[in-house]
Design a protein around this motif. Structure first.
Motif, short mmCIF file in Angstrom:
data_model
loop_
_atom_site.label_atom_id
_atom_site.label_comp_id
_atom_site.label_asym_id
_atom_site.label_seq_id
_atom_site.Cartn_x
_atom_site.Cartn_y
_atom_site.Cartn_z
N SER A 116 99.37 104.21 -37.87
CA SER A 116 99.97 105.58 -37.33
C SER A 116 98.76 106.27 -36.40
O SER A 116 97.44 105.92 -36.46
N GLY A 119 98.61 110.79 -37.46
CA GLY A 119 99.54 111.05 -38.98
C GLY A 119 100.99 110.58 -38.54
O GLY A 119 101.72 110.51 -39.37
N LYS A 120 101.61 110.01 -37.37
CA LYS A 120 102.60 109.71 -36.98
C LYS A 120 102.65 107.94 -36.99
O LYS A 120 101.96 107.62 -36.26
N GLU A 121 103.65 107.49 -37.85
CA GLU A 121 103.63 105.97 -37.77
C GLU A 121 104.44 105.65 -36.49
O GLU A 121 105.13 105.95 -35.92
N VAL A 122 103.28 104.52 -35.86
CA VAL A 122 103.77 104.18 -34.27
C VAL A 122 103.98 102.45 -34.77
O VAL A 122 104.75 102.08 -33.68
#
Length: 184
Positions: A116, A119-122
């Motif tokens: 992530s 906080g955003k899954e990549v």
């Protein structure tokens, strides 16, 4: 200690392998300082295997004896280095091999992983199974002797993204946080 980069996800293709300098290792949550010598730095998730035994020409059936733990990591690649076309410098610069905390291999094998940014899954996937790892170890040990402490970075280049300053990265193996670091 050797740090060996192995590009994953190229079925049927000749594997791309790179050897990184020991100064490439960035661990303990230290920040990565984006260098000014390249026009672009990309970052890709990597699953890292810790070699725990001396070995050469390791047969697949014995490969499991040669690694004891697995961590999440990240492999950085510099692009646009002036005067360095197709050079080892693209992957072997200071801090280009980010390393997280190791998890026992028995726990990690086949588990899901995720990376992530802010906080955003990549990126996400599955830790390679024993057969995949065995084929990598067999292939690499044909050309070089493994020593205790060597690291194999299985790099998921298809999930690479551009590295920029002030990003916060984290990666997990299953529910276990393995990697936390930021770029500056």
């Amino acid at each position: 200690m050797k740090i060996i980069g192995y590009i994953m996800g190229r079925d049927g293709a000749v594997p791309e392998v790179s050897i990184m300098a020991d100064s490439s290792l960035l661990k303990d949550g230290k920040p990565f300082f984006v260098p000014d010598f390249a026009s672009r730095i990309s970052i890709a998730p990597a699953v890292v295997f810790h070699i725990s035994r001396l070995g050469k020409n390791i047969a697949r059936k014995f490969a499991r004896r040669y690694y004891d733990s697995i961590a999440m990591g990240a492999a950085l690649k510099a692009e646009g280095i002036e005067g360095a076309a197709d050079s080892a410098l693209h992957r072997s610069f200071d801090g280009s091999a980010v390393l997280g905390e190791f998890v026992d291999a028995e726990v990690a094998l086949g588990a899901l992983f995720s990376m992530s940014v802010g906080g955003k899954e990549v990126a996400s996937g599955r830790i390679p199974d024993e057969e995949t790892i065995a084929s990598i170890i067999e292939y690499l040990s044909h050309y070089m002797t493994f020593k205790i402490g060597d690291l194999i970075y299985c790099i998921y280049e298809e999930s690479a993204m551009e590295m920029q300053p002030e990003l916060h990265f984290s990666a997990s193996i299953g529910e276990t946080k393995s990697l936390l670091f930021k770029s500056k």
